[in-house]
Motif scaffolding. Structure first.
Motif, PDB file in Angstrom:
ATOM      1  N   ARG A 150     -12.674   0.052  -0.266  1.00 20.83           N
ATOM      2  CA  ARG A 150     -11.757  -0.380   0.796  1.00 20.83           C
ATOM      3  C   ARG A 150     -10.489  -1.022   0.206  1.00 20.83           C
ATOM      4  NH1 ARG A 150     -10.918   1.639   5.059  1.00 20.83           N
ATOM      5  NH2 ARG A 150      -8.784   1.079   4.772  1.00 20.83           N
ATOM      6  N   ALA A 151     -10.693  -1.888  -0.798  1.00 22.33           N
ATOM      7  CA  ALA A 151      -9.547  -2.586  -1.393  1.00 22.33           C
ATOM      8  C   ALA A 151      -8.609  -1.579  -2.059  1.00 22.33           C
ATOM      9  CB  ALA A 151     -10.032  -3.611  -2.410  1.00 22.33           C
ATOM     10  N   VAL A 152      -9.200  -0.610  -2.767  1.00 19.20           N
ATOM     11  CA  VAL A 152      -8.354   0.384  -3.446  1.00 19.20           C
ATOM     12  C   VAL A 152      -7.641   1.245  -2.391  1.00 19.20           C
ATOM     13  CG1 VAL A 152      -8.280   2.238  -5.160  1.00 19.20           C
ATOM     14  CG2 VAL A 152      -9.960   0.429  -5.378  1.00 19.20           C
ATOM     15  N   ALA A 153      -8.389   1.608  -1.345  1.00 21.76           N
ATOM     16  CA  ALA A 153      -7.787   2.432  -0.296  1.00 21.76           C
ATOM     17  C   ALA A 153      -6.613   1.701   0.354  1.00 21.76           C
ATOM     18  CB  ALA A 153      -8.837   2.789   0.753  1.00 21.76           C
ATOM     19  N   ASP A 154      -6.799   0.397   0.630  1.00 19.29           N
ATOM     20  CA  ASP A 154      -5.707  -0.371   1.242  1.00 19.29           C
ATOM     21  C   ASP A 154      -4.500  -0.417   0.308  1.00 19.29           C
ATOM     22  OD1 ASP A 154      -7.263  -0.784   3.423  1.00 19.29           O
ATOM     23  OD2 ASP A 154      -7.806  -2.860   2.935  1.00 19.29           O
ATOM     24  N   ALA A 155      -4.772  -0.599  -0.984  1.00 18.23           N
ATOM     25  CA  ALA A 155      -3.669  -0.661  -1.951  1.00 18.23           C
ATOM     26  C   ALA A 155      -2.955   0.699  -2.027  1.00 18.23           C
ATOM     27  CB  ALA A 155      -4.206  -1.062  -3.324  1.00 18.23           C
ATOM     28  N   MET A 156      -3.726   1.782  -1.966  1.00 15.11           N
ATOM     29  CA  MET A 156      -3.116   3.119  -1.982  1.00 15.11           C
ATOM     30  C   MET A 156      -2.227   3.303  -0.748  1.00 15.11           C
ATOM     31  SD  MET A 156      -4.108   4.900  -4.662  1.00 15.11           S
ATOM     32  CE  MET A 156      -3.878   6.606  -4.280  1.00 15.11           C
ATOM     33  N   GLU A 157      -2.709   2.782   0.369  1.00 12.44           N
ATOM     34  CA  GLU A 157      -1.966   2.891   1.631  1.00 12.44           C
ATOM     35  C   GLU A 157      -0.617   2.164   1.526  1.00 12.44           C
ATOM     36  OE1 GLU A 157      -3.902   4.437   3.988  1.00 12.44           O
ATOM     37  OE2 GLU A 157      -2.347   4.457   5.534  1.00 12.44           O
ATOM     38  N   VAL A 158      -0.650   0.952   0.955  1.00 10.48           N
ATOM     39  CA  VAL A 158       0.593   0.184   0.793  1.00 10.48           C
ATOM     40  C   VAL A 158       1.565   0.988  -0.066  1.00 10.48           C
ATOM     41  CG1 VAL A 158       1.592  -1.875  -0.314  1.00 10.48           C
ATOM     42  CG2 VAL A 158      -0.509  -2.079   1.035  1.00 10.48           C
ATOM     43  N   ALA A 159       1.068   1.502  -1.196  1.00 12.24           N
ATOM     44  CA  ALA A 159       1.950   2.238  -2.104  1.00 12.24           C
ATOM     45  C   ALA A 159       2.510   3.484  -1.409  1.00 12.24           C
ATOM     46  CB  ALA A 159       1.185   2.615  -3.368  1.00 12.24           C
ATOM     47  N   ALA A 160       1.669   4.180  -0.640  1.00  9.82           N
ATOM     48  CA  ALA A 160       2.127   5.414   0.030  1.00  9.82           C
ATOM     49  C   ALA A 160       3.205   5.088   1.068  1.00  9.82           C
ATOM     50  CB  ALA A 160       0.947   6.118   0.693  1.00  9.82           C
ATOM     51  N   LEU A 161       3.002   3.998   1.806  1.00  6.94           N
ATOM     52  CA  LEU A 161       4.002   3.622   2.824  1.00  6.94           C
ATOM     53  C   LEU A 161       5.344   3.288   2.181  1.00  6.94           C
ATOM     54  CD1 LEU A 161       2.136   1.386   5.410  1.00  6.94           C
ATOM     55  CD2 LEU A 161       3.383   3.521   5.848  1.00  6.94           C
ATOM     56  N   GLU A 162       5.284   2.501   1.110  1.00  8.94           N
ATOM     57  CA  GLU A 162       6.533   2.110   0.440  1.00  8.94           C
ATOM     58  C   GLU A 162       7.194   3.323  -0.210  1.00  8.94           C
ATOM     59  OE1 GLU A 162       7.763  -0.561   1.112  1.00  8.94           O
ATOM     60  OE2 GLU A 162       6.096  -1.867   1.678  1.00  8.94           O
ATOM     61  N   LEU A 163       6.368   4.224  -0.699  1.00  7.42           N
ATOM     62  CA  LEU A 163       6.919   5.430  -1.318  1.00  7.42           C
ATOM     63  C   LEU A 163       7.666   6.264  -0.276  1.00  7.42           C
ATOM     64  CD1 LEU A 163       7.212   7.382  -3.632  1.00  7.42           C
ATOM     65  CD2 LEU A 163       4.840   8.075  -3.335  1.00  7.42           C
ATOM     66  N   GLY A 164       7.050   6.410   0.892  1.00  7.08           N
ATOM     67  CA  GLY A 164       7.698   7.159   1.975  1.00  7.08           C
ATOM     68  C   GLY A 164       9.026   6.515   2.351  1.00  7.08           C
ATOM     69  N   ALA A 165       9.004   5.168   2.474  1.00 10.82           N
ATOM     70  CA  ALA A 165      10.233   4.455   2.857  1.00 10.82           C
ATOM     71  C   ALA A 165      11.292   4.643   1.771  1.00 10.82           C
ATOM     72  CB  ALA A 165       9.920   2.979   3.063  1.00 10.82           C
ATOM     73  N   GLU A 166      10.854   4.590   0.517  1.00  9.01           N
ATOM     74  CA  GLU A 166      11.823   4.737  -0.573  1.00  9.01           C
ATOM     75  C   GLU A 166      12.459   6.128  -0.559  1.00  9.01           C
ATOM     76  OE1 GLU A 166      11.731   3.329  -5.024  1.00  9.01           O
ATOM     77  OE2 GLU A 166      10.829   5.300  -4.926  1.00  9.01           O
ATOM     78  N   LEU A 167      11.638   7.136  -0.332  1.00  8.84           N
ATOM     79  CA  LEU A 167      12.154   8.508  -0.392  1.00  8.84           C
ATOM     80  C   LEU A 167      13.169   8.790   0.709  1.00  8.84           C
ATOM     81  CD1 LEU A 167       8.973  10.551  -1.347  1.00  8.84           C
ATOM     82  CD2 LEU A 167      10.906   9.967  -2.793  1.00  8.84           C
ATOM     83  N   ARG A 168      13.039   8.075   1.819  1.00 10.57           N
ATOM     84  CA  ARG A 168      13.970   8.333   2.921  1.00 10.57           C
ATOM     85  C   ARG A 168      15.139   7.364   2.969  1.00 10.57           C
ATOM     86  NH1 ARG A 168      11.743   8.963   8.690  1.00 10.57           N
ATOM     87  NH2 ARG A 168      13.970   8.857   9.087  1.00 10.57           N
ATOM     88  N   GLY A 169      15.048   6.295   2.242  1.00 11.36           N
ATOM     89  CA  GLY A 169      16.067   5.264   2.400  1.00 11.36           C
ATOM     90  C   GLY A 169      16.882   5.038   1.147  1.00 11.36           C
ATOM     91  N   ILE A 170      17.552   3.903   1.111  1.00  8.32           N
ATOM     92  CA  ILE A 170      18.394   3.636  -0.043  1.00  8.32           C
ATOM     93  C   ILE A 170      17.574   3.209  -1.256  1.00  8.32           C
ATOM     94  CG2 ILE A 170      20.606   3.102   1.086  1.00  8.32           C
ATOM     95  CD1 ILE A 170      19.764   0.219   1.137  1.00  8.32           C
ATOM     96  N   GLY A 171      16.252   3.004  -1.068  1.00 12.43           N
ATOM     97  CA  GLY A 171      15.384   2.647  -2.191  1.00 12.43           C
ATOM     98  C   GLY A 171      15.530   3.645  -3.332  1.00 12.43           C
ATOM     99  N   MET A 172      15.756   4.904  -2.966  1.00 12.63           N
ATOM    100  CA  MET A 172      15.866   5.960  -3.967  1.00 12.63           C
ATOM    101  C   MET A 172      17.112   5.770  -4.841  1.00 12.63           C
ATOM    102  SD  MET A 172      15.057   9.855  -3.070  1.00 12.63           S
ATOM    103  CE  MET A 172      16.455  10.155  -2.090  1.00 12.63           C
ATOM    104  N   LEU A 173      18.082   5.037  -4.307  1.00 15.61           N
ATOM    105  CA  LEU A 173      19.339   4.868  -5.044  1.00 15.61           C
ATOM    106  C   LEU A 173      19.336   3.592  -5.888  1.00 15.61           C
ATOM    107  CD1 LEU A 173      21.744   5.770  -2.093  1.00 15.61           C
ATOM    108  CD2 LEU A 173      20.770   7.320  -3.784  1.00 15.61           C
ATOM    109  N   LEU A 174      18.269   2.772  -5.745  1.00 13.34           N
ATOM    110  CA  LEU A 174      18.233   1.499  -6.481  1.00 13.34           C
ATOM    111  C   LEU A 174      17.934   1.742  -7.958  1.00 13.34           C
ATOM    112  CD1 LEU A 174      16.017  -0.706  -4.111  1.00 13.34           C
ATOM    113  CD2 LEU A 174      18.478  -0.970  -4.543  1.00 13.34           C
ATOM    114  N   PRO A 175      18.509   0.908  -8.832  1.00 10.90           N
ATOM    115  CA  PRO A 175      18.147   1.025 -10.253  1.00 10.90           C
ATOM    116  C   PRO A 175      16.694   0.581 -10.473  1.00 10.90           C
ATOM    117  CG  PRO A 175      19.560  -0.887  -9.887  1.00 10.90           C
ATOM    118  CD  PRO A 175      19.481  -0.160  -8.575  1.00 10.90           C
ATOM    119  N   ASP A 176      16.101   1.041 -11.569  1.00  2.93           N
ATOM    120  CA  ASP A 176      14.694   0.734 -11.823  1.00  2.93           C
ATOM    121  C   ASP A 176      14.402  -0.760 -11.907  1.00  2.93           C
ATOM    122  OD1 ASP A 176      14.109   3.334 -11.776  1.00  2.93           O
ATOM    123  OD2 ASP A 176      13.642   3.554 -13.915  1.00  2.93           O
TER     124      ASP A 176
END
Ligand code: HEM
Length: 443
Positions: A151-177
């Motif tokens: 459950r803990a790993v699944a929740d962590a995967m979910e957080v990463a997937a949500l942020e990844l989706g937001a990054e791919l669509r938003g200005i997150g993709m343009l931020l420096p590393d």
């Protein structure tokens, strides 16, 4: 060119934006996301050339900081000889013989889900499919070893997937590393949890030297895999590949199944034909891997779902180098090419009445080479999805197991799309379950 280029239009509605580029500007269209210049390819022949070309000439672009934190140096982000080696090492974990073994787990998990369902019960379809495919991926990857830490790993995967989706669509993709936004900090915390749990599991398996080899779960296969020189993946590399298989294989099939129920619920004649096939092929027993080929209509329903709602709605862009050509025309080095299954799958040139759900398009005597080429939910060429077989078998067997017992009547109305990392429904998809046995007995 405005500073943000087409970013606002892309951010507002990327699917409509791609369709607009395709319809109003043609098959090869330049557009931009901030300082990034991209070219959208919509013609299946160009897309086939992109997938079929050498990786030296069409090199996948590393576009996301979040993704790299999550999957590390796994096959999905590797290039050249390193990619080839990793792909060869990962392949055994998802090859057809393994998938045959995983099929029983897929059906088991779906049966468990069905046991928890009752006539007239209300469910959130996406949530149910998410839990189900997560159980499947955890059990096929790790057996039962993650236990209650899953459950803990699944929740962590979910957080990463949500942020990844937001990054791919938003200005997150343009931020420096080096930028550390609150979103990126959430990702780092999630990755820490994943590393701790998956790392613990890998160490335990290595110490016990068991659960590897043929018939093992995917983690066992990764631990046992050896390259041509007899070298194994390191513990860190096994972690990267396991997390990649989890990440790539969970929500993709979950949203695919969710859209499948949505389409079936709105097309009673397709659903009736599906249940008729299930009744005649399975006669009330749970499906097995051997039924997969016989479930012809079920497979066509899945294929048509992946056409209308491809979970991966835009494929990783490729950057050209070394004098690449498309359609016989030279492409300047450094051009970033992208393609969208969504937009090509809904092009009337390849699919008449493209928005209609018609699994019969894929009847053996009807489908043609052009529409086959224009269907690419799993990408194509050397880097084609490693889990395509896994996903197709999983979707068909889950639908077969559950549709045999229940109708899912999704509340009427059009559900919009929310393209993030995957193409998810924009709003909750609620359904009322109807037990088919009770329907048949007239209760
Ligand atoms: C409906 C479900 C799925 C869809 C739509 C899907 C789609 C894709 C796509 C479009 C790619 C990129 C291909 C390219 O860049 O040319 C990909 C790559 C990949 N997929 Fe899937 N996938 C699905 C399920 C799975 C599953 C179940 C697994 C594993 C169990 C998986 C593992 C991978 C891996 C490892 C790669 C990277 C391959 C490479 O770079 O060599 N996928 N997938």
């Amino acid at each position: 060119m405005p500073l943000l280029g087409n970013l606002p239009a892309f951010r507002r509605d990327p699917l409509a934006f791609f369709a607009h580029l395709r319809d109003d500007f043609g098959d090869v269209v330049r557009w931009s996301l901030g300082s990034r210049r991209l070219t959208l390819l919509s013609h299946p022949e160009h897309i086939a050339e992109l997938f079929g070309g050498s990786q030296e000439q069409f090199r996948p672009v590393d576009i996301s900081w979040v993704f790299r934190q999550l999957v590390g140096d796994s096959v999905i982000l590797s290039q050249g000889a390193d990619w080839r080696r990793k792909r060869d090492l990962v392949q055994p974990a998802v090859r057809p013989r393994q998938v045959r073994g995983y099929a029983a787990t897929m059906v088991d998990c779906a049966m468990d889900a069905a046991r928890g369902w009752a006539d007239r019960q209300r469910i959130d379809v996406e949530q149910e499919m998410n839990l189900l495919t997560q159980r499947i991926v955890v059990r096929t990857l790790f057996g039962n070893d993650l236990g209650d830490r899953a459950r803990a790993v699944a929740d962590a995967m979910e957080v990463a997937a949500l942020e990844l989706g937001a990054e791919l669509r938003g200005i997150g993709m343009l931020l420096p590393d080096w930028a550390r936004t609150p979103a990126r900090r959430r990702v780092l915390a999630a990755v820490e949890t994943i590393d701790a749990e998956v790392g613990r599991l890998i160490r335990a398996r290595q110490a016990a030297e068991c659960g590897t080899g043929d018939g093992a779960d995917a983690l066992g296969m990764l631990l046992a895999a050896r390259d041509e020189e007899g070298n194994r993946l390191t513990a860190r590399q096994v972690r990267d590949e396991a997390v990649t298989l989890w990440g790539a294989g969970h929500e993709t099939t979950s949203v695919g199944l969710t859209w499948c129920w949505y389409l079936l619920s709105a097309a009673p004649e397709v659903r009736d034909r599906l249940t008729a096939e299930l009744d005649s092929v399975l006669g009330g027993r749970p499906p097995t891997f051997d039924d997969y080929d016989r479930l012809v209509w079920t497979r066509q329903v899945v294929k048509e779902t992946l056409r209308l709602y491809p979970p991966v709605w835009v494929v990783v862009p490729r950057i050209t180098q070394g004098g690449a050509t498309l359609g016989g025309e030279p492409i300047p080095d450094g051009t970033t090419l992208c393609c969208s299954p969504w937009s090509t799958h809904r092009d009337p040139r390849w699919f008449p009445d493209p928005d209609a759900f018609r699994p019969e398009r894929w009847d053996a005597d009807r489908k043609d080479a052009a529409s086959e080429q224009a269907w690419f939910p799993f990408g194509g060429g050397a880097r084609t999805c490693l889990g395509a077989r896994f996903a197709l078998v999983e979707m068909a067997l889950v639908i077969a197991t559950l549709a045999q017992r229940f109708h899912l009547d999704i509340d009427p109305g059009v559900v919009g799309t929310a393209p993030g990392l995957q193409l998810r429904p924009a709003t909750a998809m609620r359904a009322t379950l109807r037990d088919r046995e009770l329907c048949l007995s007239g209760n």
